[in-house]
Design an enzyme around this catalytic site. Structure first.
Site, PDB file in Angstrom:
ATOM      1  N   ILE A  68      -4.469  -0.922   1.897  1.00  0.00           N
ATOM      2  CA  ILE A  68      -5.020  -0.853   0.542  1.00  0.00           C
ATOM      3  C   ILE A  68      -6.516  -0.587   0.600  1.00  0.00           C
ATOM      4  CG2 ILE A  68      -5.595  -2.298  -1.465  1.00  0.00           C
ATOM      5  CD1 ILE A  68      -2.906  -3.768  -0.923  1.00  0.00           C
ATOM      6  N   ASP A  72      -1.350  -6.549  -7.808  1.00  0.00           N
ATOM      7  CA  ASP A  72      -2.719  -6.044  -7.831  1.00  0.00           C
ATOM      8  C   ASP A  72      -3.539  -7.049  -7.038  1.00  0.00           C
ATOM      9  OD1 ASP A  72      -5.405  -5.577  -8.378  1.00  0.00           O
ATOM     10  OD2 ASP A  72      -5.043  -5.025 -10.469  1.00  0.00           O
ATOM     11  N   GLY A 132       0.778  -1.231   0.000  1.00  0.00           N
ATOM     12  CA  GLY A 132       0.000   0.000   0.000  1.00  0.00           C
ATOM     13  C   GLY A 132       0.810   1.281   0.000  1.00  0.00           C
ATOM     14  N   LYS A 145     -15.229  -0.953   4.682  1.00  0.00           N
ATOM     15  CA  LYS A 145     -14.427  -0.961   5.920  1.00  0.00           C
ATOM     16  C   LYS A 145     -15.119  -1.765   7.021  1.00  0.00           C
ATOM     17  CE  LYS A 145     -10.790   1.517   4.729  1.00  0.00           C
ATOM     18  NZ  LYS A 145      -9.511   0.815   4.409  1.00  0.00           N
ATOM     19  N   THR A 189      -3.366  12.017   1.974  1.00  0.00           N
ATOM     20  CA  THR A 189      -2.582  11.114   1.135  1.00  0.00           C
ATOM     21  C   THR A 189      -3.136  11.155  -0.293  1.00  0.00           C
ATOM     22  OG1 THR A 189      -4.089   9.291   1.569  1.00  0.00           O
ATOM     23  CG2 THR A 189      -2.210   9.510   3.064  1.00  0.00           C
ATOM     24  N   LEU A 190      -2.530  10.360  -1.175  1.00  0.00           N
ATOM     25  CA  LEU A 190      -3.036  10.266  -2.552  1.00  0.00           C
ATOM     26  C   LEU A 190      -4.508   9.847  -2.536  1.00  0.00           C
ATOM     27  CD1 LEU A 190      -2.140  10.447  -5.541  1.00  0.00           C
ATOM     28  CD2 LEU A 190      -1.599   7.993  -5.417  1.00  0.00           C
ATOM     29  N   ALA A 191      -4.853   8.856  -1.687  1.00  0.00           N
ATOM     30  CA  ALA A 191      -6.226   8.351  -1.635  1.00  0.00           C
ATOM     31  C   ALA A 191      -7.198   9.397  -1.092  1.00  0.00           C
ATOM     32  CB  ALA A 191      -6.307   7.085  -0.784  1.00  0.00           C
ATOM     33  N   SER A 239       2.051   8.269   1.765  1.00  0.00           N
ATOM     34  CA  SER A 239       1.219   7.113   2.118  1.00  0.00           C
ATOM     35  C   SER A 239       1.345   6.754   3.597  1.00  0.00           C
ATOM     36  CB  SER A 239       1.649   5.879   1.305  1.00  0.00           C
ATOM     37  OG  SER A 239       1.378   6.064  -0.058  1.00  0.00           O
ATOM     38  N   ILE A 240       0.217   6.350   4.184  1.00  0.00           N
ATOM     39  CA  ILE A 240       0.249   5.851   5.557  1.00  0.00           C
ATOM     40  C   ILE A 240       1.199   4.649   5.646  1.00  0.00           C
ATOM     41  CG2 ILE A 240      -1.138   4.711   7.344  1.00  0.00           C
ATOM     42  CD1 ILE A 240      -3.473   6.563   6.543  1.00  0.00           C
ATOM     43  N   TYR A 247     -18.331   9.170   2.152  1.00  0.00           N
ATOM     44  CA  TYR A 247     -17.484   7.964   2.290  1.00  0.00           C
ATOM     45  C   TYR A 247     -18.239   6.752   1.730  1.00  0.00           C
ATOM     46  CZ  TYR A 247     -13.634   5.185   4.142  1.00  0.00           C
ATOM     47  OH  TYR A 247     -12.547   4.354   4.258  1.00  0.00           O
TER      48      TYR A 247
HETATM   49  P1  NAD Z   1      -2.510   5.835  -0.492  1.00  0.00           P
HETATM   50  O1  NAD Z   1      -3.145   6.263  -1.761  1.00  0.00           O
HETATM   51  O2  NAD Z   1      -1.171   6.317  -0.209  1.00  0.00           O
HETATM   52  O3  NAD Z   1      -2.538   4.248  -0.375  1.00  0.00           O
HETATM   53  C1  NAD Z   1      -3.563   3.445  -0.915  1.00  0.00           C
HETATM   54  C2  NAD Z   1      -2.874   2.284  -1.568  1.00  0.00           C
HETATM   55  O4  NAD Z   1      -3.822   1.333  -2.060  1.00  0.00           O
HETATM   56  C3  NAD Z   1      -2.019   2.708  -2.755  1.00  0.00           C
HETATM   57  O5  NAD Z   1      -0.688   2.331  -2.540  1.00  0.00           O
HETATM   58  C4  NAD Z   1      -2.605   1.929  -3.909  1.00  0.00           C
HETATM   59  O6  NAD Z   1      -1.634   1.500  -4.827  1.00  0.00           O
HETATM   60  C5  NAD Z   1      -3.224   0.753  -3.177  1.00  0.00           C
HETATM   61  N1  NAD Z   1      -4.167   0.023  -4.003  1.00  0.00           N
HETATM   62  C6  NAD Z   1      -5.341   0.450  -4.555  1.00  0.00           C
HETATM   63  N2  NAD Z   1      -5.886  -0.495  -5.326  1.00  0.00           N
HETATM   64  C7  NAD Z   1      -5.053  -1.580  -5.251  1.00  0.00           C
HETATM   65  C8  NAD Z   1      -5.063  -2.864  -5.830  1.00  0.00           C
HETATM   66  N3  NAD Z   1      -6.042  -3.275  -6.673  1.00  0.00           N
HETATM   67  N4  NAD Z   1      -4.040  -3.722  -5.538  1.00  0.00           N
HETATM   68  C9  NAD Z   1      -3.054  -3.329  -4.702  1.00  0.00           C
HETATM   69  N5  NAD Z   1      -2.987  -2.121  -4.136  1.00  0.00           N
HETATM   70  C10 NAD Z   1      -3.975  -1.249  -4.411  1.00  0.00           C
HETATM   71  O7  NAD Z   1      -3.551   6.280   0.665  1.00  0.00           O
HETATM   72  P2  NAD Z   1      -3.580   5.990   2.231  1.00  0.00           P
HETATM   73  O8  NAD Z   1      -4.503   7.020   2.754  1.00  0.00           O
HETATM   74  O9  NAD Z   1      -2.224   5.849   2.759  1.00  0.00           O
HETATM   75  O10 NAD Z   1      -4.365   4.595   2.316  1.00  0.00           O
HETATM   76  C11 NAD Z   1      -3.866   3.451   2.977  1.00  0.00           C
HETATM   77  C12 NAD Z   1      -4.948   2.803   3.829  1.00  0.00           C
HETATM   78  O11 NAD Z   1      -5.267   3.678   4.900  1.00  0.00           O
HETATM   79  C13 NAD Z   1      -6.254   2.528   3.096  1.00  0.00           C
HETATM   80  O12 NAD Z   1      -6.774   1.292   3.534  1.00  0.00           O
HETATM   81  C14 NAD Z   1      -7.145   3.652   3.582  1.00  0.00           C
HETATM   82  O13 NAD Z   1      -8.509   3.291   3.525  1.00  0.00           O
HETATM   83  C15 NAD Z   1      -6.667   3.761   4.999  1.00  0.00           C
HETATM   84  N6  NAD Z   1      -7.038   4.991   5.698  1.00  0.00           N
HETATM   85  C16 NAD Z   1      -6.725   6.207   5.155  1.00  0.00           C
HETATM   86  C17 NAD Z   1      -7.077   7.369   5.831  1.00  0.00           C
HETATM   87  C18 NAD Z   1      -6.776   8.717   5.247  1.00  0.00           C
HETATM   88  O14 NAD Z   1      -7.406   9.706   5.658  1.00  0.00           O
HETATM   89  N7  NAD Z   1      -5.829   8.850   4.330  1.00  0.00           N
HETATM   90  C19 NAD Z   1      -7.732   7.289   7.062  1.00  0.00           C
HETATM   91  C20 NAD Z   1      -8.024   6.009   7.600  1.00  0.00           C
HETATM   92  C21 NAD Z   1      -7.665   4.883   6.898  1.00  0.00           C
HETATM   93  O1  0WE Z   2     -10.244   5.160   2.951  1.00  0.00           O
HETATM   94  C1  0WE Z   2     -10.091   6.296   2.587  1.00  0.00           C
HETATM   95  C2  0WE Z   2      -9.988   6.629   1.116  1.00  0.00           C
HETATM   96  C3  0WE Z   2     -10.043   5.413   0.246  1.00  0.00           C
HETATM   97  C4  0WE Z   2     -10.201   5.672  -1.226  1.00  0.00           C
HETATM   98  C5  0WE Z   2      -9.866   6.861  -1.856  1.00  0.00           C
HETATM   99  C6  0WE Z   2     -10.029   6.983  -3.234  1.00  0.00           C
HETATM  100  C7  0WE Z   2      -9.752   8.267  -3.983  1.00  0.00           C
HETATM  101  C8  0WE Z   2      -9.412   8.040  -5.431  1.00  0.00           C
HETATM  102  C9  0WE Z   2     -10.704   4.648  -1.980  1.00  0.00           C
HETATM  103  N1  0WE Z   2     -10.875   4.746  -3.335  1.00  0.00           N
HETATM  104  C10 0WE Z   2     -10.539   5.887  -3.949  1.00  0.00           C
HETATM  105  N2  0WE Z   2     -10.717   5.951  -5.315  1.00  0.00           N
HETATM  106  C11 0WE Z   2     -10.265   6.983  -6.064  1.00  0.00           C
HETATM  107  O2  0WE Z   2     -10.485   7.021  -7.290  1.00  0.00           O
HETATM  108  N3  0WE Z   2     -10.035   7.294   3.529  1.00  0.00           N
HETATM  109  C12 0WE Z   2     -10.303   6.956   4.910  1.00  0.00           C
HETATM  110  C13 0WE Z   2      -9.790   8.717   3.236  1.00  0.00           C
HETATM  111  C14 0WE Z   2     -11.113   9.371   3.043  1.00  0.00           C
HETATM  112  O3  0WE Z   2     -11.790   9.229   1.880  1.00  0.00           O
HETATM  113  C15 0WE Z   2     -12.993   9.893   2.016  1.00  0.00           C
HETATM  114  C16 0WE Z   2     -13.078  10.461   3.294  1.00  0.00           C
HETATM  115  C17 0WE Z   2     -11.870  10.119   3.952  1.00  0.00           C
HETATM  116  C18 0WE Z   2     -11.499  10.470   5.350  1.00  0.00           C
HETATM  117  C19 0WE Z   2     -14.022  10.036   1.107  1.00  0.00           C
HETATM  118  C20 0WE Z   2     -15.159  10.763   1.466  1.00  0.00           C
HETATM  119  C21 0WE Z   2     -15.241  11.323   2.725  1.00  0.00           C
HETATM  120  C22 0WE Z   2     -14.212  11.188   3.653  1.00  0.00           C
END
Ligand code: NAD
Ligand code: 0WE
Length: 260
Positions: free
Chosen positions: A92, A64, A13, A162, A193-195, A19-20, A155
């Site tokens: 992920i 993947d 991930g 989740k 983060t990117l996500a 990234s986290i 969300y």
């Molecule tokens: P990130 O974009 O840095 O990481 C998400 C990762 O998921 C990426 O590395 C991406 O390549 C991977 N991914 C997506 N589809 C995939 C696939 N088909 N196969 C393999 N890998 C795949 O964002 P992040 O915020 O660091 O997210 C990491 C985790 O933390 C996620 O589970 C996210 O839900 C969780 N999270 C994020 C937040 C936040 O606010 N950013 C809060 C709580 C939990």
């Molecule tokens: O888990 C997440 C984000 C996960 C995520 C993010 C994306 C963005 C780009 C999953 N799929 C995608 N697909 C994309 O194309 N978080 C906990 C971060 C997050 O996402 C939100 C939040 C928070 C917090 C979306 C809506 C509202 C709050």
């Protein structure tokens, strides 16, 4: 002597240095762990390889998690390079972007399937494939978000994914517990983060979050890394099936007092 000296494992991930999973990798590296990394696609490979090399990774493989072949290939390589593994980090999540805005009612059958497969089933698939690689006292963590428990606008289907991930984590903890393998989740507050980038309203959610928390602050990938370090070390040896909140206390608040 580091807390994870002599331990080795996989981090899934990392997309970039925000990234986290990268915050976690840095904490584990500091305490002496040896890590392998995965990426999806060539664009992310160019980001992940230099980061992995900076912490001396011997394994950097494509995976993947929607593909059983990719997962099997990853575990075959892991066996060659590491033999056993002591930990696995699942960080992920994916839903189609159009599922993460507007009404939950417009969730599609395909959007639901993709979100749950990539964000929740993937933990089961990975642990199934890693089963005979996991050391007797191995520790596995996944990343979740409070939108699984309470409604967070936009969300949407990720909240449902989740909730499935958290329940899967508990069933895996019960299944593997008799072997000494532990499985836990970290529920993190919002991190840019990117996500999270490009999510409608994320900036305002991030700001409001800090104001509502007991600690009056946001959380960082480093905060998550330090809790991950504890969950992956022997210090948490009697903790399994648990969700540890790294959210500056946000989840305990019923109604925010606000400022002044
Ligand atoms: P990130 O974009 O840095 O990481 C998400 C990762 O998921 C990426 O590395 C991406 O390549 C991977 N991914 C997506 N589809 C995939 C696939 N088909 N196969 C393999 N890998 C795949 O964002 P992040 O915020 O660091 O997210 C990491 C985790 O933390 C996620 O589970 C996210 O839900 C969780 N999270 C994020 C937040 C936040 O606010 N950013 C809060 C709580 C939990
Ligand atoms: O888990 C997440 C984000 C996960 C995520 C993010 C994306 C963005 C780009 C999953 N799929 C995608 N697909 C994309 O194309 N978080 C906990 C971060 C997050 O996402 C939100 C939040 C928070 C917090 C979306 C809506 C509202 C709050």
């Amino acid at each position: 002597m580091g807390l994870l000296e002599g331990k080795k494992g996989l981090i899934l991930g990392v997309a970039n240095d925000h990234s986290i999973a990268w915050g976690i990798a840095q904490a584990l590296h500091r305490e002496g762990a040896e890590m392998g990394f995965t990426y999806v696609g060539e664009a992310l490979e160019r980001r992940v390889r230099p980061l992995a090399e900076s912490v001396g990774a011997r394994l950097v493989e494509p995976c993947d998690v929607g593909s059983d072949a990719d997962i099997d290939e990853l575990m075959a390589r892991t066996r060659e390079v590491f033999g056993q593994i002591d930990f696995l980090v699942h960080a992920i999540a994916f839903a189609n972007r159009d599922e993460l805005s507007g009404s939950f009612l417009k969730t599609t059958r395909e959007g639901f399937r993709i979100a749950l497969e990539i964000s929740a089933y993937s933990l089961i698939a990975l642990m199934k494939a890693a089963d005979d690689l996991l050391a007797p006292d191995a520790s596995v963590i996944t990343l979740t978000y409070h939108g699984s428990q309470q409604v967070v606008p936009n969300y949407n289907v990720m909240g449902v994914a989740k909730a499935a991930l958290e329940a899967s984590m508990r069933y895996l903890a019960a299944d593997l517990g008799p072997r000494g393998v532990r499985v836990n989740a970290i529920s993190a507050g919002p991190v840019r983060t990117l996500a999270a980038s490009g999510i409608a309203g994320f900036r305002s959610l991030h700001r409001q979050f800090a104001e509502a928390t007991p600690l009056r602050r946001n959380i960082t990938a480093e905060d998550v890394g330090n809790t991950a370090l504890w969950l992956l070390s022997d210090l948490s040896g009697a903790v399994t099936g648990e969700i540890v909140y790294v959210d500056a206390g946000f989840n305990i608040i019923g109604l925010s007092a606000g400022e002044g």
